[in-house]
Structures are given as structure tokens and as C-alpha cells.
Design a protein around this motif. Structure first.
Motif, PDB file in Angstrom:
ATOM      1  N   VAL A   6       0.653  -1.227  -0.046  1.00  0.00           N
ATOM      2  CA  VAL A   6       0.034  -0.024   0.008  1.00  0.00           C
ATOM      3  C   VAL A   6       0.990   1.228   0.150  1.00  0.00           C
ATOM      4  O   VAL A   6       1.877   1.171   0.724  1.00  0.00           O
ATOM      5  N   GLY A   7       0.548   2.254  -1.094  1.00  0.00           N
ATOM      6  CA  GLY A   7       1.269   3.571  -0.990  1.00  0.00           C
ATOM      7  C   GLY A   7       0.338   4.547  -0.282  1.00  0.00           C
ATOM      8  O   GLY A   7      -0.829   4.868  -0.979  1.00  0.00           O
ATOM      9  N   VAL A  41       4.366   7.748   0.938  1.00  0.00           N
ATOM     10  CA  VAL A  41       4.670   8.460  -0.103  1.00  0.00           C
ATOM     11  C   VAL A  41       4.556   9.940  -0.400  1.00  0.00           C
ATOM     12  O   VAL A  41       3.493  10.435   0.276  1.00  0.00           O
ATOM     13  N   ALA A  42       5.454  10.765  -0.697  1.00  0.00           N
ATOM     14  CA  ALA A  42       5.115  12.223  -0.994  1.00  0.00           C
ATOM     15  C   ALA A  42       6.154  12.779  -2.191  1.00  0.00           C
ATOM     16  O   ALA A  42       7.039  12.236  -2.513  1.00  0.00           O
ATOM     17  N   GLY A  60       9.696   7.669   0.902  1.00  0.00           N
ATOM     18  CA  GLY A  60      10.310   7.817  -0.269  1.00  0.00           C
ATOM     19  C   GLY A  60       9.163   8.867  -1.101  1.00  0.00           C
ATOM     20  O   GLY A  60       8.295   9.194  -0.816  1.00  0.00           O
ATOM     21  N   GLY A  61       9.687   9.026  -2.462  1.00  0.00           N
ATOM     22  CA  GLY A  61       9.172   9.745  -3.139  1.00  0.00           C
ATOM     23  C   GLY A  61       8.043   8.813  -4.024  1.00  0.00           C
ATOM     24  O   GLY A  61       7.715   7.636  -3.916  1.00  0.00           O
ATOM     25  N   LEU A  62       7.502   9.540  -5.293  1.00  0.00           N
ATOM     26  CA  LEU A  62       6.374   8.813  -6.000  1.00  0.00           C
ATOM     27  C   LEU A  62       6.842   7.524  -6.784  1.00  0.00           C
ATOM     28  O   LEU A  62       6.128   6.672  -7.168  1.00  0.00           O
ATOM     29  N   GLU A  63       8.448   7.411  -6.898  1.00  0.00           N
ATOM     30  CA  GLU A  63       8.647   6.262  -7.372  1.00  0.00           C
ATOM     31  C   GLU A  63       8.163   4.836  -6.561  1.00  0.00           C
ATOM     32  O   GLU A  63       8.102   3.630  -7.342  1.00  0.00           O
ATOM     33  N   LEU A  64       7.914   5.073  -5.356  1.00  0.00           N
ATOM     34  CA  LEU A  64       7.263   3.930  -4.544  1.00  0.00           C
ATOM     35  C   LEU A  64       6.018   3.527  -5.102  1.00  0.00           C
ATOM     36  O   LEU A  64       5.595   2.481  -4.701  1.00  0.00           O
TER      37      LEU A  64
END
Length: 318
Positions: A6-7, A41-42, A60-64
């Protein structure tokens, strides 16, 4: 076997409550292991302030989002502001590769701005109904549902309905037995009856710009338990039947029958909340011919029974 991932997506001035609901549900563990692999995620992986009361640190960033099974937008900070293009594109990629994409409460706006909901059913908080429908006419807004799922796009109504939505996703991945255990651990029902209709404010205008109609409305409120005919009410206002029905609709925006039903339901709700009278006695006092008629009209309007309404909104009794 790997856990479903889940993100949980942060955004500026995120509501701590909207964040905490999916964080708690998807962070819940069974006796021997977590249920989900949860990541925060941010955009650019930077910490976000949550309505001045706390700072949330992402993983982490949107890559997650490129590896999650469920991407969740918990609320949205500004209904006039579309998500950054990078976030919209990430949500679209999630959906295209088969993930669930979730908008809780006003988080539905983020999905709609991204174009994911075009031609599909969705839900959001009832207070945003007019604004959302005007902004996104291509979305089939369900104004009563606590949550809606269509083609792996899951959206929920306001605030606590996000909890219903998250429990639904637990059922999707683990079945009813596990979802029920999560609900019990949180001391909440695993499934709530009814929809948003039971929480929407439904005011009835107390007066109009027509003095004759105003006097009649006052009279009707004082005599709701009595039967009324159009001819009798027309005579009371010294109008012909045709003139009376036209004036009444112009003044109230409703037919006489619709107004009486709405006002009798209002009286019924009031009695359910403030008295211990039986449903039969309330139906009689509110002006319904039978308790069955009262129950039918009540369920049609509020999607729950009078008994369930009393359980939810009634004053506690010793």
C-alpha cells in the motif's frame, strides 16, 4: 508469499484524521505478521505538514507507487487545485498496471482531476456534491454511497466512511473473516447499513415569500397528524385548486404531497431522536396513515429503517 503493498500518499496540509484511518487499517498486523507492506509516499520524498499539528515523514517519493498494489489519496487539501502532473501520471500508471487506486473523502478530487473517474461511478463527501458534479460532469457521482468500487477505482464519502472503504479493501485481499477481526480490533462495525443519506442535512424552509402560503405551512405543521386534501387546503387559502397548487409549488418548490411527506419525516426523525415512543405511535403523530407507510417513506429517503436511525441518533436511555 509477499504481502500486498500500500502506498499512502501525502499532500500539503493533509488532515491527520484522513491520514490516520488508512495508516491504522493497513498497518494492522495479524498475530504472526503484518497484513500489508505499507509505505508513506510524498512528492520528491519531502516531509509534509499535517494541518499545523504534526510533520509526517515519508518513506520515499512517487517512485514507490510503481510497485504498490493499492495507492491511497487520503483527502485533498484544496478542491480548486489539481494534483501536480507527476502525481496524476503516477496514479494513472498504478491503475493501468492493475493496482487499486483509492480516493478517501475529498481524495476523490485527485482521482477525478487525473481523469481516472471519467465515465465511472464515484463517491465523495455529500457537502461537495454540487461542486464536484459541476467540475467533473463526466463522473457518475453516487451521492448516497459510503464508498464505490468500479474497475479497481475506489472512492469514499466523507470522514469516517474512509474507514468503511479501507475495511472493504481488507475484505477484497483477505476475505470477510480477517476484515471482521480488523474491525473488532478497532471497535467498529465491519459493515455499516445505509449510506450518506442518513447524515445529510435536509432542511425544510420555514417560510416563503408568499404570506398566504406561510400561514398555511404554519397551520399544517400544527396539524400534521390530520389528513389533508388539496381541495380543503385550497379553500383555506381562498384559492381555486389549480391556483393553489401553482402558488404552493412556486412558493416551496414542492408539491403539497411532497412537502407533507418531508415535513412528516422531519417530525418522525425528531421523535425518534428525542422520545422512546414506538414506531407505530410516531407514525401516527407524524401523520402517516400506517407504520408501514412511515417505514417505507423513511427507508426510501434515508436508506435505513426508523429503528436504525434511533440507534444511531437517539438520545441514550437509562
Amino acid at each position: 508469499m509477499s504481502l500486498p503493498s500500500v502506498g499512502l500518499i501525502l499532500h500539503p496540509n493533509i488532515s491527520p484524521f484522513h491520514f490516520s484511518v488508512p495508516y491504522t487499517v493497513f498497518g494492522m498486523a495479524s498475530p504472526d505478521r503484518p497484513l500489508f507492506d505499507l509505505s508513506i509516499v510524498a512528492l520528491e520524498g519531502k516531509p509534509q505538514q499535517a494541518e499545523r499539528v504534526m510533520t509526517l515523514r515519508p518513506d520515499g517519493g512517487l517512485e514507490l507507487l510503481d510497485r504498490v498494489d493499492i495507492a491511497v489519496v487520503p483527502g485533498w487539501h484544496d478542491l480548486n487545485e489539481a494534483p501536480p502532473p507527476e502525481l496524476s501520471e503516477a496514479l494513472v500508471r498504478c491503475h493501468e498496471r492493475g493496482a487499486h487506486v483509492v480516493g478517501l473523502c475529498y481524495g476523490t478530487y485527485a482521482l477525478a482531476y487525473a481523469g481516472l473517474l471519467d465515465g465511472r461511478r464515484a463517491s465523495t463527501h455529500w457537502m461537495a456534491e454540487q461542486d464536484f458534479s459541476a467540475r467533473f460532469p463526466g463522473v457518475k457521482l453516487d451521492t448516497n454511497a459510503l464508498y464505490v468500487e468500479e474497475d479497481r477505482l475506489v472512492t469514499s464519502a466523507g470522514t469516517a466512511a474512509g474507514l468503511d472503504c479501507c475495511l472493504f479493501l481488507v475484505r477484497e485481499y483477505y476475505g470477510a473473516q480477517v476484515a471482521n477481526k480488523v474491525a473488532r480490533a478497532m471497535v467498529v462495525p465491519p459493515h455499516r447499513e445505509g449510506g450518506q443519506a442518513q447524515f445529510i442535512e435536509q432542511p425544510v424552509a420555514t417560510s416563503t415569500q408568499d404570506a398566504h402560503i406561510n400561514r398555511l405551512l404554519d397551520y399544517l405543521r400544527e396539524h400534521l397528524a390530520e389528513p389533508h386534501t388539496i381541495d380543503e387546503l385550497a379553500a383555506r387559502t381562498a384559492m381555486s385548486r389549480r391556483t393553489f397548487t401553482r402558488h404552493f409549488h412556486k412558493a416551496t418548490g414542492m408539491t403539497v404531497v411532497a412537502w407533507l411527506v418531508s415535513e412528516r419525516l422531519r417530525r418522525g426523525r425528531e421523535l425518534l431522536e428525542t422520545t422512546s415512543l414506538s414506531v407505530e405511535a410516531i407514525a401516527e403523530r407524524a401523520g402517516f396513515q400506517t407504520a408501514t407507510s412511515f417505514r417505507q417513506h423513511f427507508r426510501q429517503r434515508h436508506q435505513v429503517s426508523p429503528r436504525d436511525w434511533r440507534k444511531t441518533f437517539g438520545e441514550p436511555r437509562d
